[in-house]
Each structure stands twice: as structure tokens, then as C-alpha cells.
Design an enzyme around this catalytic site. Structure first.
Site, PDB file in Angstrom:
ATOM      1  N   HIS A   1      63.190  26.596 -18.728  1.00 22.02           N
ATOM      2  CA  HIS A   1      63.814  26.168 -17.466  1.00 22.02           C
ATOM      3  C   HIS A   1      63.076  25.004 -16.816  1.00 22.02           C
ATOM      4  CE1 HIS A   1      67.146  28.984 -16.481  1.00 22.02           C
ATOM      5  NE2 HIS A   1      66.582  29.660 -17.463  1.00 22.02           N
TER       6      HIS A   1
ATOM      7  N   HIS B   1      60.015  34.787 -21.217  1.00 26.70           N
ATOM      8  CA  HIS B   1      61.332  34.277 -21.618  1.00 26.70           C
ATOM      9  C   HIS B   1      62.427  35.344 -21.655  1.00 26.70           C
ATOM     10  CE1 HIS B   1      64.079  31.416 -23.305  1.00 26.70           C
ATOM     11  NE2 HIS B   1      64.071  31.882 -24.522  1.00 26.70           N
TER      12      HIS B   1
ATOM     13  N   ASP C   1      94.113  15.115  -5.490  1.00 30.50           N
ATOM     14  CA  ASP C   1      93.795  13.941  -4.676  1.00 30.50           C
ATOM     15  C   ASP C   1      94.673  13.984  -3.430  1.00 30.50           C
ATOM     16  OD1 ASP C   1      93.022  11.522  -3.669  1.00 30.50           O
ATOM     17  OD2 ASP C   1      94.112  10.312  -5.142  1.00 30.50           O
TER      18      ASP C   1
END
Length: 612
Positions: free
Chosen positions: A247, A363, A579
Site C-alpha cells: 500500500h 500483509h 451533462d
């Protein structure tokens, strides 16, 4: 008188019948206690089984998402190869995605852009840093103060300078009188770090630490954790060791929250990566397409020696993404989609080759905060408690010294809800896991329905348990105990047959436009995280607006790379409808928010539907 005296004498001693009755009562009480004890043990065992199933769901979905993350990295390579040909009108977009705007400027050139106002009442760090600054920072973060961006930049520059002078592999030593503490993933869980320091002490020369990566993402306080660890490292560079996790990566941060946290707390990207005008007329345009070039993703500048070869890149991925398993050999990590699985024989071979005794890694979330495998030669430690859900797992850290066995310290951050009875906590964890799984199902509704109908040759709307479980695993790609989970996901008739469409009755994806086909809705929802990362990268000034041309071009490339079979006209129609003000731009974040899952029974009391 004699009879009375004899009677009193007899009353002083239990009669045989009374002894028998008391013995029988004790026997009955003991049997009752054993029955209650056995029932309670079975009850707790059933709750623990449900909790394990819930954790399995969380972890399976997490790993499936990580597969998508690695596929996304392949998409960017695909886009780099194809975008110029597809969209020759916007060659600058490729530069924004893959170019580098970072110049070799002096530290003061950046810090000079920021002023610390007199009104700032947070911690003020003094360089060179000392132990006092660690304590100052921790106390400030406990009060939920934000470290000013000026000091954040100073810490980052100083940490980078020190790290560049250090080797990739660091060595440390212990003695019977000097232990070292190893912590696993923290993932932005600041309270866990506070608890570790409270129980185990702050870092120092006599109290060294190793932090095994994955400091950031998921939790809300990744920046605070990073600052505490970096400041501690700068004060004790030889006694606090920071390993990189998967990460600690730009693309992971885009998906899992660290980037969003930075922008929310600082909005500092334009300072970290100063704007550079583009050449020619484009630099004078007032729209966002010509204002900045932001360094993202792959670095294309620099000497050849700075570039990783394919083999080196694969080695880094293997180091950061691999997991131990019980099966012998080394084979692809199919759950995560990157790295490998390695068996006990591989562990023994590597340890023998380099004359090592043990591998301590992280992990992977473990229910108890740690796990020992491979004949005691591999230890997984995970330090973020309540990782998936409050009460879902414990955190842990390890203390080790020369000549002694590792000592494990477990904990769990407790809030008000953690004091609820066990069955309520398990119900909450289970409900959250089932909710996530149903959202996974609804995102693949079309594919699942098709798979169910192929099995349902009589068109009865029902399948056997085996047929249903096979279809679920085949389509969703999640290795889960489907038979055990079926009671939470679908309805079953008295003969044990499953009404396969019942799994979709209480959940659906909100449609932003009624006329849009379900397949497109599901596809956008399924890939919403990938699409958000892509468009956030394109949106270099973080206005939240994407031009229609960029929108269409990126979708065409995305559809091609992911083999999505949807007609372009459907997507174009959806884009036009989104839109709203017809200005040729789309507020993409608002666009994604329109696609969300509605759970019809959210308002019901969850405890009414759960039986311990």
C-alpha cells in the site's frame, strides 16, 4: 423421655435416605451444569464459525478488489500504447497521465510557497528533530489537531534525504537484555498505534521497532501515522525501521483512500507538484486542459539506470504481494492477482540458503492478530484491529530478542459497541459482510442470471444447492462456503431447492436514467473504483469536471481493454444525459454517486433477522 432423647440423637446424623437424596441432587446439578456448559460451548463455537465466515467474505472481496487494482495497472500500459492513436486531438492527456513535472528544485523553493500563520495553534516542529517532537506530535494528534502543511513538507524532505542514504536492506541486532518490537499493517488506524506505544513504550535507542509496511489507506488517519513514524525515524534512524508494503504505492493510494485523505486535509497537490504551462497556444487557454501537467503513475524522465527492468519489477511485486500457504511449491497468487503463494518447502529452502531462522511478515489480516505457519518458520503479524468491521479481528505485535522465543501481545481497540454481547457483535460483523457480498452479486446480476438459467433446464426458477453454489463461485470468482452462506443470500424450499432470483429481491442498483440498460448500469457500478481512479488522474486540477471528449475516449479504451461488450451509443446517451447543464463537461464524482446500491431492508432491525 427415652424415645425423645433417642429421636434427638438420631436427628444429629443424616439418615441413609437423606444422604441418597442429596447425592442425587448433586448428580442432577452436575449433569445440568455439564449440559449448560456443553450448550454454551456449542453456542460460542457456532458464533465463532459465523464470525470466521464473515471474515472470509471480507478477505475474499478485498483480494478480488486487489486483482482489479493490478489489472488497472495493465490498463495504463495499454492506454499508453493506444491512446495517441485513438485520440490524436489530446496528446497532452498522455503527458498528464505519464509525464513528470517534478523538477530538481531546492527544498526552500517549495517551502517558500507556504506560510505558517500566527493563528496556527498546532504542533510546531523544530529541526533537527528530538524526542520532544515525537511526544509533541503524538499529543497533538490525540487532540485531533492537524500538522500544518509546512511541517509535513519539511518532514517529507528530511525523510527522503535520510532514506536515500540508507541501503535497501538494513541490519539490526538484539541481545537478551535488548528486545526489538515488530508491528504489522496499521492502515491508518491511529488508535492502534497509540495503544502499541502505551503498552510497549515509545521508540528509542533502548526500545527499537520494525514497522512492516502498509502504514496508510483504509483508515482515517494515514497521514498522522506516517508523520509519527517519519519523525520517530528521523530521531532514531538506527532504531526504527520502516519496510515498504504493497500500500506504499501511488495507485493503491488512489483506490484505498490515502490520496483522498491528503486532498481533504491539505489540498496541497499543486504545491507538491507545481504547475507547469504547456507549450504553444494551449498554455494560454483558460480551461483546465491547458493549465497543468501533473506527475502521475509511470515516470518517463530520468536516466536508464533509474528505470526498473521487467525482471526487477516482478521481483518487487513478488516481495510486496506474496503470501504463504500450506501447499508445497511456488505458484501464482490467484486470490490477489499478483505475487505468488509459497509453500513450506520454499520457506525452508530460502532460510537455509541465507542462513536464516525465521521470516516475520505481514500483509494478511488474521483474526487473532498473528498466525504461525510453515513449521514455526513463518510468522504473520497484523497490527490493525477491527480492520474490516468493529470487532472483526484483534491486532498484535511481537517482541523478540537473541536466544528467546517470540512473545506475542494482542489487543483490540474497544468502543461502546464492543461491550455488547458476543452474539450482537457477530450479528453486526455478519450483516456487514453479507451486505458487501450482496452488492457483489448485484454488480454481476446479468452474468449470474445467465449462469443460473443455463443450469435451470426445466425453466423452473430453481436450482439444487450444488448447481447454485457452482454458478456463484464460477461467476463471482470468490472461494467461499456458499452452502453455509445460502441461508443469508437466497430462499430455499422444503425440498432444498433454491429460488435463485430471490438473491436480488432486496437489493438493486440505483439507475440515474430509467432508460439505461441494466448491463451498462452493472458494468459502471462494477468498475466504479477503477473508473474513478482513471478520471481523477485525468482531472489534474481536481475541479471534478471531465470533458465529454475525454469521457468518451477513456471509456472506449477501458471497454476495449476489459472486453466490455456494450454498444458505444448506450454510453454516449448516458453521458449526454449526465451533462445536465450541457456545458460539454461531466461532474464525474457526481456521476459515480448516481450509481449506488439500494438495500430495501436497511431500516429493519438487524437483530430481528439474525439467530444465534
Amino acid at each position: 423421655m427415652q424415645r425423645e432423647q433417642n429421636s434427638k440423637q438420631r436427628g444429629n446424623y443424616p439418615q441413609p435416605s437423606e444422604v441418597v437424596r442429596k447425592t442425587e441432587l448433586r448428580s442432577v446439578s452436575l449433569k445440568a451444569a455439564l449440559v449448560i456448559q456443553n450448550w454454551y460451548r456449542g453456542y460460542r463455537a457456532r458464533l465463532k464459525t459465523r464470525q470466521r465466515y464473515a471474515l472470509t467474505i471480507f478477505q475474499s472481496i478485498e483480494y478480488a478488489d486487489e486483482q482489479g487494482q493490478l489489472q488497472l495497472s495493465n490498463f495504463f500500459s495499454f492506454m499508453l500504447e493506444n491512446y495517441t492513436r485513438v485520440q490524436e486531438k489530446e496528446p497532452g492527456l498522455v503527458t498528464r497521465l505519464f509525464g513528470s513535472s517534478i523538477q530538481d528544485k531546492d527544498r526552500q523553493d517549495y517551502l517558500g510557497l507556504i506560510e505558517v500563520p500566527d493563528s496556527y495553534c498546532g504542533p510546531r516542529l523544530q529541526f533537527p528533530l528530538t524526542f520532544t517532537d515525537i511526544d509533541l506530535l503524538i499529543e497533538a494528534f490525540k487532540q485531533q489537531q492537524i500538522l500544518h502543511a509546512y511541517y509535513v513538507l519539511e518532514v517529507l524532505f528530511e525523510t527522503k534525504k535520510v532514506l536515500q542514504q540508507m541501503p535497501n536492506f538494513t541490519h539490526t541486532s538484539t541481545s537478551p537484555s535488548k528486545e526489538i518490537t515488530i508491528c504489522g499493517d496499521l492502515h491508518g488506524k491511529l488508535d492502534d498505534l497509540f495503544l502499541i506505544f502505551y503498552k510497549n513504550g515509545l521508540p528509542s535507542v533502548s526500545n527499537p521497532y520494525v514497522f512492516n509496511g502498509d502504514f496508510v489507506d483504509r483508515g482515517k488517519n494515514s497521514m498522522e501515522i506516517l508523520m509519527i513514524l517519519f519523525v520517530s525515524f528521523l530521531v532514531y534512524p538506527n532504531d526504527l525501521h520502516l519496510n515498504r508494503g504493497n500500500h506504499e504505492d501511488f495507485m493503491m493510494n488512489m483506490r484505498y483512500g490515502f490520496t483522498k485523505e491528503i486532498l481533504h486535509k491539505y489540498k496541497m497537490r499543486s504545491v507538491l507538484m507545481p504547475p507547469i504551462p504547456m507549450d504553444g497556444d494551449r498554455a494560454e487557454k483558460k480551461n483546465k486542459l491547458g493549465t497543468t501537467i501533473v506527475a502521475q503513475g509511470i515516470r518517463t524522465s530520468g536516466s536508464f539506470s533509474e528505470q526498473l527492468t521487467k525482471q526487477e519489477w516482478e521481483q518487487v511485486v513478488d516481495i510486496l504481494w506474496s503470501d504463504p500457504r500450506g501447499k508445497r511449491g511456488c505458484y501464482p497468487n490467484t486470490n490477489r492477482g499478483g505475487g505468488c503463494y509459497f509453500g513450506p518447502d520454499i520457506t525452508a529452502k530460502i532460510l537455509n540458503k541465507y542462513q536464516l531462522k525465521m521470516l516475520v511478515r505481514s500483509h494478511e489480516c488474521k483474526p487473532e492478530g498473528y498466525e504461525i505457519c510453515h513449521d514455526g518458520k513463518v510468522i504473520t503479524v497484523f497490527s490493525a484491529s477491527n480492520y474490516y468491521e468493529e470487532g472483526s479481528n484483534r491486532g498484535a505485535y511481537i517482541r523478540m530478542s537473541s536466544g528467546t522465543t517470540p512473545r506475542f501481545f494482542q489487543y483490540q481497540i474497544t468502543k461502546a459497541t464492543c461491550f455488547r454481547p458476543l452474539y450482537q457483535r457477530v450479528n453486526a460483523i455478519e450483516s456487514s459482510a453479507i451486505r458487501m457480498l450482496k452488492e457483489r452479486m448485484i454488480s454481476r446480476k446479468t452474468d449470474l442470471t445467465r449462469a443460473f438459467q443455463l443450469q435451470d433446464r426445466n425453466k423452473s426458477g430453481k436450482l439444487s444447492m450444488g448447481q447454485w453454489a457452482f454458478s456463484m463461485e464460477n461467476v463471482l470468482g470468490l472461494n467461499l462456503p456458499w452452502r453455509s452462506l445460502s441461508s443469508h443470500l437466497v430462499t430455499t424450499d422444503k425440498d432444498g431447492n433454491i429460488d435463485y432470483m430471490s438473491g436480488f429481491q432486496d437489493v438493486h442498483i440505483q439507475k440515474p436514467v430509467k432508460e439505461v440498460q441494466s448491463t451498462l448500469i452493472e458494468t459502471v457500478y462494477r468498475y466504479r473504483s477503477d473508473l474513478q481512479i482513471i478520471f481523477n488522474i485525468i482531472d489534474s486540477d481536481h475541479s471534478g469536471l471531465i470533458s465529454m471528449e475525454e469521457f468518451r475516449s477513456m471509456w472506449k479504451l477501458f471497454k476495449s481493454h476489459y472486453s466490455v461488450h456494450i454498444d458505444d451509443s448506450q454510453f454516449d446517451e448516458l453521458a449526454e444525459r449526465m451533462d445536465l447543464n450541457k456545458d460539454g463537461s461531466i461532474d464525474f464524482n457526481e456521476f459515480l454517486k448516481a450509481f449506488y446500491v439500494v438495500h430495501k431492508f436497511d431500516k429493519l432491525n438487524k437483530s430481528d433477522n439474525k439467530l444465534a
